[in-house]
Design a protein around this motif. Structure first.
Motif, PDB file in Angstrom:
ATOM      1  N   ASP A  13       0.851  -1.188   0.000  1.00  0.00           N
ATOM      2  CA  ASP A  13       0.000   0.000   0.000  1.00  0.00           C
ATOM      3  C   ASP A  13       0.889   1.240   0.000  1.00  0.00           C
ATOM      4  O   ASP A  13       1.629   1.476   0.959  1.00  0.00           O
ATOM      5  CB  ASP A  13      -0.886  -0.016   1.248  1.00  0.00           C
ATOM      6  N   GLU A  15       0.354   4.178   0.668  1.00  0.00           N
ATOM      7  CA  GLU A  15       0.107   5.094   1.780  1.00  0.00           C
ATOM      8  C   GLU A  15       0.855   4.678   3.050  1.00  0.00           C
ATOM      9  O   GLU A  15       0.884   5.436   4.018  1.00  0.00           O
ATOM     10  CB  GLU A  15      -1.391   5.175   2.069  1.00  0.00           C
ATOM     11  N   LEU A  16       1.452   3.497   3.037  1.00  0.00           N
ATOM     12  CA  LEU A  16       2.165   3.026   4.219  1.00  0.00           C
ATOM     13  C   LEU A  16       3.668   3.292   4.163  1.00  0.00           C
ATOM     14  O   LEU A  16       4.411   2.820   5.016  1.00  0.00           O
ATOM     15  CB  LEU A  16       1.912   1.530   4.437  1.00  0.00           C
ATOM     16  N   ARG A  43       6.361  -5.258  -6.246  1.00  0.00           N
ATOM     17  CA  ARG A  43       5.684  -4.363  -5.296  1.00  0.00           C
ATOM     18  C   ARG A  43       6.523  -3.140  -4.958  1.00  0.00           C
ATOM     19  O   ARG A  43       5.998  -2.028  -4.839  1.00  0.00           O
ATOM     20  CB  ARG A  43       5.361  -5.125  -4.010  1.00  0.00           C
ATOM     21  N   THR A  47       5.341   0.717  -5.748  1.00  0.00           N
ATOM     22  CA  THR A  47       5.193   1.676  -4.650  1.00  0.00           C
ATOM     23  C   THR A  47       6.057   2.910  -4.883  1.00  0.00           C
ATOM     24  O   THR A  47       5.604   4.051  -4.711  1.00  0.00           O
ATOM     25  CB  THR A  47       5.563   1.014  -3.314  1.00  0.00           C
ATOM     26  N   HIS A  50       4.923   5.818  -7.129  1.00  0.00           N
ATOM     27  CA  HIS A  50       3.939   6.783  -6.625  1.00  0.00           C
ATOM     28  C   HIS A  50       4.629   8.071  -6.158  1.00  0.00           C
ATOM     29  O   HIS A  50       3.975   9.104  -6.025  1.00  0.00           O
ATOM     30  CB  HIS A  50       3.155   6.188  -5.450  1.00  0.00           C
ATOM     31  N   ASP A 135       0.765  -4.685   8.980  1.00  0.00           N
ATOM     32  CA  ASP A 135      -0.368  -4.345   8.116  1.00  0.00           C
ATOM     33  C   ASP A 135      -1.501  -5.351   8.285  1.00  0.00           C
ATOM     34  O   ASP A 135      -2.673  -4.976   8.391  1.00  0.00           O
ATOM     35  CB  ASP A 135       0.094  -4.296   6.663  1.00  0.00           C
ATOM     36  N   ARG A 139      -5.315  -4.635   9.600  1.00  0.00           N
ATOM     37  CA  ARG A 139      -6.463  -4.887   8.734  1.00  0.00           C
ATOM     38  C   ARG A 139      -7.393  -5.965   9.281  1.00  0.00           C
ATOM     39  O   ARG A 139      -8.589  -5.972   8.982  1.00  0.00           O
ATOM     40  CB  ARG A 139      -5.980  -5.270   7.336  1.00  0.00           C
ATOM     41  N   GLY A 205      -3.049  -4.418   0.729  1.00  0.00           N
ATOM     42  CA  GLY A 205      -3.055  -3.073   0.193  1.00  0.00           C
ATOM     43  C   GLY A 205      -3.106  -2.994  -1.314  1.00  0.00           C
ATOM     44  O   GLY A 205      -3.057  -1.903  -1.883  1.00  0.00           O
ATOM     45  N   LEU A 206      -3.229  -4.134  -1.988  1.00  0.00           N
ATOM     46  CA  LEU A 206      -3.270  -4.178  -3.444  1.00  0.00           C
ATOM     47  C   LEU A 206      -4.656  -4.603  -3.916  1.00  0.00           C
ATOM     48  O   LEU A 206      -5.462  -5.109  -3.136  1.00  0.00           O
ATOM     49  CB  LEU A 206      -2.205  -5.151  -3.956  1.00  0.00           C
ATOM     50  N   GLU A 209      -6.094  -7.999  -2.800  1.00  0.00           N
ATOM     51  CA  GLU A 209      -5.938  -8.292  -1.380  1.00  0.00           C
ATOM     52  C   GLU A 209      -6.909  -9.369  -0.903  1.00  0.00           C
ATOM     53  O   GLU A 209      -8.080  -9.400  -1.283  1.00  0.00           O
ATOM     54  CB  GLU A 209      -6.180  -7.027  -0.569  1.00  0.00           C
TER      55      GLU A 209
END
Length: 256
Positions: A13, A15-16, A43, A47, A50, A135, A139, A205-206, A209
């Motif tokens: 993710d 955002e992490l 991954r 990431t 971004h 994570d 979650r 986070g993908l 998921e």
């Protein structure tokens, strides 16, 4: 003096990624991302893109899944190290993006060792990242530790027996990289009585998921389902994570 910086970019993710991680990635002269020989985007690369322009990202092949041919794996590490050493010779700072944390089962460890041999004196630093177990805990609502409970992290690539020994002990057990051995993991959970409350997750986070109860790893049926009608487990992604929380029956603060 050049710097090699391992940056943890989390489990997937974007955002992490930490604020510091983003800053270091953007300030680096070059950002290296590991890719497999097949060349697909991993991954870490997805990431990083971004936050960093593609022109500043260098893709370097690592034998990420090579476990049987040591000579081939070592050759791939040597080639990758030589490529990064060349980049360090041209730059003040090279960041290496790795999923999770650079000090937890990371390819960065091997790269740093190689660079230490090729370019003695290179400054090696790391920026911590969010791990898959953190994570998944967030979650799924699984609590990793309370009070005096220990936390054991096991790579199932070390063998299902290692996982079973950990599950037989106290505290929470986290298993990494168990997708190919899902059936063995299901058996270990069942035989140690640790299935209830355990959760597993993949592609956190993908878009793909999946977070489920560990009991869904096991299906009991007739002889066609497994050896002598035992548990079976559907194939899971290699980078799957399992959390088997500690047995807790003492109420609030029972483990203090």
């Amino acid at each position: 003096m050049s710097r090699l910086i391992g940056v943890g970019v989390g489990p997937g993710d974007p955002e992490l990624v930490t604020v510091k991680g983003v800053r270091v990635l953007r300030e680096a002269d070059v950002v290296v991302v590991p890719v497999m020989e097949t060349g697909e985007r991993g991954r870490a690369e997805a990431t990083v893109l971004h936050y960093v322009p593609a022109d500043n990202v260098v893709r370097i092949v690592f034998a990420l899944n090579e476990r049987t041919d040591r000579a081939r794996r070592e050759a791939a590490w040597d080639a990758a190290g030589a490529r990064v050493a060349a980049l360090l010779g041209e730059s003040d700072s090279v960041a290496f993006a790795t999923i999770g944390d650079p000090n937890v089962y990371s390819t960065f460890t091997y790269l740093a060792q190689t660079i230490g041999e090729l370019l003695p004196g290179t400054v090696v630093e790391t920026v911590p990242g969010i791990t898959a177990m953190q994570d998944l805990a967030a979650r799924s609502g699984a609590v990793l530790t309370e009070g005096t409970e220990p936390l054991t992290l096991v790579p199932v690539t070390a063998g299902a027996a290692v996982l079973k020994d950990a599950l037989a002990g106290p505290g929470t057990v986290v298993a990494y990289k168990f997708g190919r051995l899902a059936a063995e993991v299901a058996t270990a959970l069942r035989e140690t009585g640790r299935t209830d409350g355990a959760v597993w997750g993949s592609a956190l986070g993908l878009p793909g998921e999946s977070i489920r109860r560990a009991s869904e790893l096991v299906e009991t049926g007739g002889p066609e389902d497994g050896p002598e009608g035992g548990p079976t487990a559907a194939p899971l992604p290699y980078l799957s994570t399992l959390i088997a929380p500690a047995r807790r029956d003492g109420g609030r603060g029972g483990k203090l």
